[in-house]
Design an enzyme around this catalytic site. Structure first.
Site, PDB file in Angstrom:
ATOM      1  CB  THR A 194       3.187   6.787   1.635  1.00 62.08           C
ATOM      2  OG1 THR A 194       4.448   6.775   0.945  1.00 62.08           O
ATOM      3  CG2 THR A 194       3.234   5.785   2.782  1.00 62.08           C
ATOM      4  CB  ILE A 208       4.627   1.062   4.484  1.00 63.21           C
ATOM      5  CG1 ILE A 208       3.853   0.590   5.724  1.00 63.21           C
ATOM      6  CG2 ILE A 208       4.358   2.530   4.180  1.00 63.21           C
ATOM      7  CD1 ILE A 208       2.353   0.500   5.537  1.00 63.21           C
ATOM      8  CE  LYS A 209       4.914  -0.110  -4.973  1.00 66.68           C
ATOM      9  NZ  LYS A 209       3.890  -0.476  -5.993  1.00 66.68           N
ATOM     10  CB  VAL A 210       8.340   4.864   1.035  1.00 70.73           C
ATOM     11  CG1 VAL A 210       7.401   4.701   2.231  1.00 70.73           C
ATOM     12  CG2 VAL A 210       9.586   4.017   1.224  1.00 70.73           C
ATOM     13  CB  ALA A 233      -0.909  -0.003   1.223  1.00 72.39           C
TER      14      ALA A 233
END
Length: 215
Positions: A59, A83-85, A57
């Site tokens: 950001t 968490i994808k950054v 998912a």
């Protein structure tokens, strides 16, 4: 090599999951936006019901504090949420802080081995080199996978997984596996194409014809 589906379309995920091949799903703001009227949190939750594996998912903040806050929120949605950054210095700060909280991250939009090395050092769970977009620049995207794999394998302290992204066609899947990727994330149409071959179709037709003519 594991196979992930790169989509936010629940019908595609449901179908691919029924094949028994999916280990995870990657999403991004573009993919979520394509599903008109879809609620981000609800979509991630529904994906988690279909696939028992990592679900990326992404950001949307550009600064580390924003990414961290979004990451903390997303991580509460389901234990499988990653968490994808982005591959930026702010992204590295977010990875580092989230890792301290045992929250896994996927560092996306990676286009060189230096970015991949720094992401691993910051504590990334996954690095996502975009092989198709690298190909678009006239450079061999698979060489990037090979470079990252070599760097990671030489340092036993690095446990970051290499996810081959921006997959454009079935050959990208095979080349990614040969180059040392741990994961390939693919659009649904590429997975469909990978399971098609004219000789398979011809063989089925011949078998059926022979069966019908047995008497």
């Amino acid at each position: 090599m594991q196979l992930y589906l790169d989509t936010a379309n629940l019908d595609e995920i449901r179908e691919a999951a029924s094949w028994g091949i999916l280990s995870g799903v990657t999403t991004n703001p573009t993919l979520i936006a394509r599903e008109k009227g879809a609620d981000f949190k609800q979509t991630i939750s529904e994906i988690a019901e279909l696939v028992n594996g990592p679900i990326s998912a992404e950001t949307i903040s550009l600064d580390a504090p924003g990414m961290i806050n979004e990451g903390l929120e997303y991580a509460q949605w389901h234990p499988n949420v990653i968490i994808k950054v982005p591959s930026t210095t702010e992204g590295l700060k977010a990875v580092y802080e989230l890792a301290k909280r045992d929250i896994r991250t996927n560092v996306t939009l990676c286009f060189n081995a230096a970015q991949a090395l720094m992401a691993a050092r910051a504590g990334a769970f996954i690095i996502s080199p975009f092989v198709g977009r690298v190909d678009d620049t006239g450079v061999d995207g698979m060489q990037l996978i090979r470079e990252i794999a070599t760097i990671y394998r030489q340092d036993r302290a690095i446990t970051t997984l290499i996810l081959s992204a921006s997959i454009r066609h079935p050959r990208h899947i095979i080349d990614s596996a040969l180059a040392g990727a741990d994961i390939a994330t693919c659009p649904f149409k590429v997975l469909q194409q990978a399971m098609r071959h004219p000789l398979t179709d011809r063989g089925i037709e011949q078998f059926l014809a022979d069966w019908k003519s047995r008497t």
